[in-house]
Design a protein around this motif. Structure first.
Motif, PDB file in Angstrom:
ATOM      1  N   THR A   1      -1.512   4.935   1.053  1.00 37.78           N
ATOM      2  CA  THR A   1      -1.079   4.459  -0.257  1.00 37.78           C
ATOM      3  C   THR A   1      -0.683   2.987  -0.173  1.00 37.78           C
ATOM      4  O   THR A   1       0.090   2.602   0.709  1.00 37.78           O
ATOM      5  N   PRO A   2      -1.202   2.149  -1.063  1.00 42.68           N
ATOM      6  CA  PRO A   2      -0.816   0.729  -1.030  1.00 42.68           C
ATOM      7  C   PRO A   2       0.691   0.568  -1.190  1.00 42.68           C
ATOM      8  O   PRO A   2       1.316   1.220  -2.018  1.00 42.68           O
ATOM      9  N   GLY A   3       1.250  -0.266  -0.373  1.00 44.04           N
ATOM     10  CA  GLY A   3       2.687  -0.507  -0.423  1.00 44.04           C
ATOM     11  C   GLY A   3       3.020  -1.784   0.314  1.00 44.04           C
ATOM     12  O   GLY A   3       2.133  -2.493   0.809  1.00 44.04           O
ATOM     13  N   ALA A   4       4.300  -2.079   0.396  1.00 42.05           N
ATOM     14  CA  ALA A   4       4.733  -3.345   0.991  1.00 42.05           C
ATOM     15  C   ALA A   4       4.317  -3.464   2.452  1.00 42.05           C
ATOM     16  O   ALA A   4       3.841  -4.516   2.891  1.00 42.05           O
ATOM     17  N   ASN A   5       4.506  -2.398   3.232  1.00 38.45           N
ATOM     18  CA  ASN A   5       4.137  -2.466   4.645  1.00 38.45           C
ATOM     19  C   ASN A   5       2.640  -2.668   4.828  1.00 38.45           C
ATOM     20  O   ASN A   5       2.200  -3.475   5.663  1.00 38.45           O
ATOM     21  N   ASN A   6       1.836  -1.929   4.054  1.00 39.42           N
ATOM     22  CA  ASN A   6       0.388  -2.073   4.193  1.00 39.42           C
ATOM     23  C   ASN A   6      -0.083  -3.450   3.737  1.00 39.42           C
ATOM     24  O   ASN A   6      -0.991  -4.038   4.335  1.00 39.42           O
ATOM     25  N   LEU A   7       0.527  -3.971   2.685  1.00 42.11           N
ATOM     26  CA  LEU A   7       0.188  -5.324   2.244  1.00 42.11           C
ATOM     27  C   LEU A   7       0.563  -6.341   3.317  1.00 42.11           C
ATOM     28  O   LEU A   7      -0.197  -7.277   3.600  1.00 42.11           O
ATOM     29  N   LEU A   8       1.725  -6.141   3.926  1.00 46.54           N
ATOM     30  CA  LEU A   8       2.158  -7.041   4.992  1.00 46.54           C
ATOM     31  C   LEU A   8       1.203  -6.967   6.180  1.00 46.54           C
ATOM     32  O   LEU A   8       0.841  -7.993   6.771  1.00 46.54           O
ATOM     33  N   GLY A   9       0.776  -5.747   6.533  1.00 49.45           N
ATOM     34  CA  GLY A   9      -0.178  -5.595   7.627  1.00 49.45           C
ATOM     35  C   GLY A   9      -1.494  -6.295   7.332  1.00 49.45           C
ATOM     36  O   GLY A   9      -2.077  -6.948   8.208  1.00 49.45           O
TER      37      GLY A   9
ATOM     38  N   TYR B   1      12.563 -12.168  -0.374  1.00 46.29           N
ATOM     39  CA  TYR B   1      12.581 -13.188   0.681  1.00 46.29           C
ATOM     40  C   TYR B   1      11.180 -13.438   1.234  1.00 46.29           C
ATOM     41  O   TYR B   1      10.739 -14.591   1.350  1.00 46.29           O
ATOM     42  N   LEU B   2      10.463 -12.348   1.561  1.00 44.29           N
ATOM     43  CA  LEU B   2       9.115 -12.507   2.114  1.00 44.29           C
ATOM     44  C   LEU B   2       8.176 -13.154   1.103  1.00 44.29           C
ATOM     45  O   LEU B   2       7.420 -14.079   1.434  1.00 44.29           O
ATOM     46  N   GLY B   3       8.208 -12.649  -0.139  1.00 40.78           N
ATOM     47  CA  GLY B   3       7.321 -13.193  -1.163  1.00 40.78           C
ATOM     48  C   GLY B   3       7.601 -14.655  -1.440  1.00 40.78           C
ATOM     49  O   GLY B   3       6.678 -15.479  -1.528  1.00 40.78           O
TER      50      GLY B   3
ATOM     51  N   ARG C   1       9.223  -7.604  13.681  1.00 40.49           N
ATOM     52  CA  ARG C   1      10.520  -7.517  12.997  1.00 40.49           C
ATOM     53  C   ARG C   1      10.333  -7.432  11.484  1.00 40.49           C
ATOM     54  O   ARG C   1      11.034  -6.678  10.803  1.00 40.49           O
ATOM     55  N   LYS C   2       9.373  -8.184  10.957  1.00 39.86           N
ATOM     56  CA  LYS C   2       9.092  -8.105   9.522  1.00 39.86           C
ATOM     57  C   LYS C   2       8.643  -6.696   9.139  1.00 39.86           C
ATOM     58  O   LYS C   2       9.103  -6.129   8.143  1.00 39.86           O
ATOM     59  N   GLU C   3       7.736  -6.138   9.937  1.00 39.21           N
ATOM     60  CA  GLU C   3       7.264  -4.776   9.672  1.00 39.21           C
ATOM     61  C   GLU C   3       8.427  -3.781   9.733  1.00 39.21           C
ATOM     62  O   GLU C   3       8.539  -2.880   8.894  1.00 39.21           O
TER      63      GLU C   3
END
Length: 204
Positions: free
Chosen positions: A16-24, A82-84, A111-113
């Motif tokens: 499912t698309p989400g913040a972690n997958n987008l970050l990856g 913060y990340l965005g 660490r971000k993940e």
């Protein structure tokens, strides 16, 4: 059979698309597949901590605590903002020729993940609501089942996360100008801010 059913369901949840997958995907696009996949272990570490908490019986207490979930939720909102914002405010470069980005060290990426994983209340609910549905007392000790299912979920998460990193790596392989890369980064930043807004306005 129930293990295979769980593994299939876990993979669908993990995809499912989400913040972690987008970050990856962002890590794969900016820093390559090797660093992107290695950074996933930060996410897996965060999820492993949540699984351990559930196995120890703390998960139900956390899920039932509005104060705890609210704290996790707003920590997640703050970190996504913060990340965005950090991605969006990165200095724009005028040159058109592509340039290899300077990659942060692996600990920084992991660490971000990790932080995105542990500050996501949806992840808490995965391990306190989704995983326990597949636990049945007649199959053996509940704690052992939770740990086994948790390990299987981590496997599904690793595969799904690697797919997202791979998609980012494919984009990276396409020769694009620095401006195009910058626009992709900006798009990532905007989506992260959008996810922060959705999380902030969600009931949980």
């Amino acid at each position: 059979m129930w293990v295979l059913v769980f593994l299939g369901a876990a993979f669908l949840v993990a995809m499912t698309p989400g913040a972690n997958n987008l970050l990856g995907m962002h890590h794969g696009m900016r820093y390559g597949p090797a660093r992107g996949v290695t950074a996933l272990f930060g996410r897996l570490t965060g999820f492993a901590l949540l699984i351990t908490a559930v196995a120890a019986g703390l998960g139900s207490l956390l899920a039932a605590s509005e104060i705890a979930l609210t704290a996790v939720k707003w920590a997640g909102v703050a970190y996504l903002v913060y990340l965005g914002a950090r991605i969006l405010l990165t200095r724009q470069v005028a040159e058109e020729a592509p340039e290899e980005p300077v990659a942060p060290n692996l600990i920084s990426l992991a660490r971000k993940e990790f932080l995105v994983a542990v500050t996501n209340p949806k992840a808490v609910l995965i391990f306190t609501a989704f995983v326990p549905q597949f636990v049945e007392p007649d199959r053996g000790p509940v704690t052992v089942q939770v740990l086994l299912l948790g390990a299987l979920y981590l496997l599904a998460e690793l595969v799904a996360g690697s797919i997202y990193v791979g998609v980012g790596a494919v984009v990276r392989a396409v020769r694009m100008s620095r401006r195009a890369h910058r626009r992709l980064d900006q798009g990532t930043g905007v989506i992260l801010l959008g996810m922060a807004a959705l999380l902030a306005t969600s009931p949980r």
